[in-house]
Design a protein around this motif. Structure first.
Motif, PDB file in Angstrom:
ATOM      1  N   THR A   1       0.815  -1.216   0.000  1.00 53.43           N
ATOM      2  CA  THR A   1       0.000   0.000   0.000  1.00 53.43           C
ATOM      3  C   THR A   1       0.850   1.268   0.000  1.00 53.43           C
ATOM      4  O   THR A   1       0.318   2.370  -0.090  1.00 53.43           O
ATOM      5  CB  THR A   1      -0.933   0.017   1.225  1.00 53.43           C
ATOM      6  OG1 THR A   1      -0.186  -0.316   2.400  1.00 53.43           O
ATOM      7  CG2 THR A   1      -2.080  -0.948   1.041  1.00 53.43           C
ATOM      8  N   GLY A   2       2.177   1.114   0.085  1.00 54.61           N
ATOM      9  CA  GLY A   2       3.064   2.250  -0.076  1.00 54.61           C
ATOM     10  C   GLY A   2       3.282   2.609  -1.526  1.00 54.61           C
ATOM     11  O   GLY A   2       4.015   3.556  -1.828  1.00 54.61           O
ATOM     12  N   SER A   3       2.654   1.872  -2.431  1.00 54.21           N
ATOM     13  CA  SER A   3       2.755   2.127  -3.863  1.00 54.21           C
ATOM     14  C   SER A   3       1.441   2.699  -4.377  1.00 54.21           C
ATOM     15  O   SER A   3       0.363   2.199  -4.052  1.00 54.21           O
ATOM     16  CB  SER A   3       3.082   0.826  -4.615  1.00 54.21           C
ATOM     17  OG  SER A   3       2.878   0.973  -6.007  1.00 54.21           O
ATOM     18  N   LEU A   4       1.543   3.742  -5.191  1.00 53.99           N
ATOM     19  CA  LEU A   4       0.341   4.352  -5.749  1.00 53.99           C
ATOM     20  C   LEU A   4      -0.382   3.385  -6.683  1.00 53.99           C
ATOM     21  O   LEU A   4      -1.613   3.423  -6.789  1.00 53.99           O
ATOM     22  CB  LEU A   4       0.709   5.638  -6.500  1.00 53.99           C
ATOM     23  CG  LEU A   4      -0.456   6.463  -7.063  1.00 53.99           C
ATOM     24  CD1 LEU A   4      -1.395   6.890  -5.947  1.00 53.99           C
ATOM     25  CD2 LEU A   4       0.073   7.682  -7.818  1.00 53.99           C
ATOM     26  N   SER A   5       0.367   2.499  -7.349  1.00 56.32           N
ATOM     27  CA  SER A   5      -0.270   1.538  -8.249  1.00 56.32           C
ATOM     28  C   SER A   5      -1.183   0.586  -7.477  1.00 56.32           C
ATOM     29  O   SER A   5      -2.265   0.212  -7.956  1.00 56.32           O
ATOM     30  CB  SER A   5       0.795   0.740  -9.017  1.00 56.32           C
ATOM     31  OG  SER A   5       1.658   0.048  -8.119  1.00 56.32           O
ATOM     32  N   THR A   6      -0.784   0.208  -6.256  1.00 57.53           N
ATOM     33  CA  THR A   6      -1.619  -0.682  -5.442  1.00 57.53           C
ATOM     34  C   THR A   6      -2.869   0.035  -4.964  1.00 57.53           C
ATOM     35  O   THR A   6      -3.982  -0.516  -5.027  1.00 57.53           O
ATOM     36  CB  THR A   6      -0.822  -1.201  -4.237  1.00 57.53           C
ATOM     37  OG1 THR A   6       0.318  -1.920  -4.692  1.00 57.53           O
ATOM     38  CG2 THR A   6      -1.691  -2.115  -3.380  1.00 57.53           C
ATOM     39  N   THR A   7      -2.721   1.250  -4.477  1.00 56.31           N
ATOM     40  CA  THR A   7      -3.888   1.979  -3.978  1.00 56.31           C
ATOM     41  C   THR A   7      -4.854   2.324  -5.114  1.00 56.31           C
ATOM     42  O   THR A   7      -6.070   2.334  -4.910  1.00 56.31           O
ATOM     43  CB  THR A   7      -3.452   3.258  -3.253  1.00 56.31           C
ATOM     44  OG1 THR A   7      -2.688   4.091  -4.130  1.00 56.31           O
ATOM     45  CG2 THR A   7      -2.598   2.913  -2.038  1.00 56.31           C
ATOM     46  N   ILE A   8      -4.323   2.591  -6.302  1.00 59.45           N
ATOM     47  CA  ILE A   8      -5.206   2.831  -7.451  1.00 59.45           C
ATOM     48  C   ILE A   8      -5.965   1.556  -7.794  1.00 59.45           C
ATOM     49  O   ILE A   8      -7.165   1.598  -8.114  1.00 59.45           O
ATOM     50  CB  ILE A   8      -4.392   3.330  -8.667  1.00 59.45           C
ATOM     51  CG1 ILE A   8      -3.936   4.773  -8.432  1.00 59.45           C
ATOM     52  CG2 ILE A   8      -5.216   3.255  -9.945  1.00 59.45           C
ATOM     53  CD1 ILE A   8      -3.079   5.338  -9.542  1.00 59.45           C
ATOM     54  N   ALA A   9      -5.275   0.408  -7.738  1.00 60.78           N
ATOM     55  CA  ALA A   9      -5.945  -0.864  -8.022  1.00 60.78           C
ATOM     56  C   ALA A   9      -7.057  -1.132  -7.012  1.00 60.78           C
ATOM     57  O   ALA A   9      -8.154  -1.585  -7.390  1.00 60.78           O
ATOM     58  CB  ALA A   9      -4.922  -2.000  -7.996  1.00 60.78           C
ATOM     59  N   LEU A  10      -6.821  -0.848  -5.738  1.00 62.42           N
ATOM     60  CA  LEU A  10      -7.854  -1.028  -4.723  1.00 62.42           C
ATOM     61  C   LEU A  10      -9.029  -0.083  -4.962  1.00 62.42           C
ATOM     62  O   LEU A  10     -10.201  -0.478  -4.829  1.00 62.42           O
ATOM     63  CB  LEU A  10      -7.268  -0.783  -3.332  1.00 62.42           C
ATOM     64  CG  LEU A  10      -6.222  -1.793  -2.845  1.00 62.42           C
ATOM     65  CD1 LEU A  10      -5.597  -1.319  -1.540  1.00 62.42           C
ATOM     66  CD2 LEU A  10      -6.834  -3.173  -2.664  1.00 62.42           C
ATOM     67  N   ALA A  11      -8.717   1.172  -5.322  1.00 63.71           N
ATOM     68  CA  ALA A  11      -9.783   2.129  -5.599  1.00 63.71           C
ATOM     69  C   ALA A  11     -10.586   1.724  -6.839  1.00 63.71           C
ATOM     70  O   ALA A  11     -11.801   1.911  -6.885  1.00 63.71           O
ATOM     71  CB  ALA A  11      -9.197   3.521  -5.785  1.00 63.71           C
ATOM     72  N   LEU A  12      -9.916   1.163  -7.840  1.00 64.13           N
ATOM     73  CA  LEU A  12     -10.627   0.703  -9.039  1.00 64.13           C
ATOM     74  C   LEU A  12     -11.541  -0.478  -8.711  1.00 64.13           C
ATOM     75  O   LEU A  12     -12.606  -0.628  -9.327  1.00 64.13           O
ATOM     76  CB  LEU A  12      -9.626   0.308 -10.133  1.00 64.13           C
ATOM     77  CG  LEU A  12      -8.909   1.470 -10.825  1.00 64.13           C
ATOM     78  CD1 LEU A  12      -7.869   0.933 -11.823  1.00 64.13           C
ATOM     79  CD2 LEU A  12      -9.906   2.369 -11.551  1.00 64.13           C
TER      80      LEU A  12
END
Length: 239
Positions: free
Chosen positions: A105-116
């Motif tokens: 979750t320190g990666s923006l790609s992971t948080t974007i995937a969760l938000a998607l």
């Protein structure tokens, strides 16, 4: 100092590469799957239960109660999605205390995937509860003029979910890293504990916001009370 585990590339061949975010994400998924299998293999409905089953029931019951408090009917229907979101983000926050481990979750790609995932789940549950026509109608309520604004709201709140979670997780990790390098041992330990608390709060907020968005999409608009508009019956004629 790395701003994101995406910057740590462990293997690369041409256009394909393997970074710390991918490794930590899959490692966390494997741990959660194995932990779930071990915790549920000896479930019992008797009074004598294992400590793992008691802990699991507390977590599951707590999540179900929170979903119900949001206003969603049949909370168990939303438990697999919302519960998985919470457990993944919470486990990611707890994993930050492991040396050399980069929380995904320190990666923006992971948080974007969760938000998607939330972005897709909102219309999925909304259509399931109200039908396609009823869900699409919500975009033009109260008037058709609101259509572009409602559409922009869907996109903006998805971005807000991703950026909020990424910002809090990244800032917490950076602060702990800085304090470890410039201060004695005791203070970073305290800050690490506060960082874990913040991570758990962020997991809770992310899950609650996802539940609120789903509840807004799945709840049918209240209809006007017919008793208020019904004509008053005429008084009986006097004889």
């Amino acid at each position: 100092m790395r701003l994101s585990p995406d910057e740590l590339v462990l293997w690369q061949m041409g256009l394909f590469h393997l970074n710390a975010t991918m490794v930590s994400t899959w490692a966390l998924i494997i741990v959660l799957v194995l932990g779930s299998a071990l915790a549920t293999r000896t479930l019992s409905d008797r009074d004598e239960r294992s400590g793992w089953q008691n802990l699991l029931e507390i977590v599951v019951t707590g999540i179900i109660d929170q979903i119900g408090d949001i206003g969603l009917e049949t909370p168990r229907k939303y438990l697999p999605f919302l519960g998985t979101l919470f457990l993944f983000i919470a486990a990611s926050s707890l994993s930050s205390i492991i040396p050399m481990f980069e929380p995904p979750t320190g990666s923006l790609s992971t948080t974007i995937a969760l938000a998607l995932c939330v972005f897709v789940a909102v219309p999925f549950y909304g259509i399931a509860a109200r039908g396609l026509g009823g869900y699409l109608k919500s975009y033009v309520e109260p008037t058709v003029i609101m259509l572009p604004f409602n559409a922009i709201s869907e996109i903006s709140r998805t971005l807000a979910l991703a950026v909020r979670l990424f910002g809090n997780m990244m800032s917490g990790a950076m602060i702990v890293g800085i304090l470890i390098s410039i201060t004695p041992l005791l203070f970073p330990i305290v800050m690490t504990a506060l960082g874990l608390l913040t991570g758990m709060v962020q997991a809770y907020i992310f899950t609650i916001l996802a539940a609120v968005y789903i509840a807004a999409a799945a709840s049918a608009p209240h209809s006007t009370n017919k008793s208020n508009t019904a004509p008053t019956p005429a008084a009986p004629l006097a004889h």
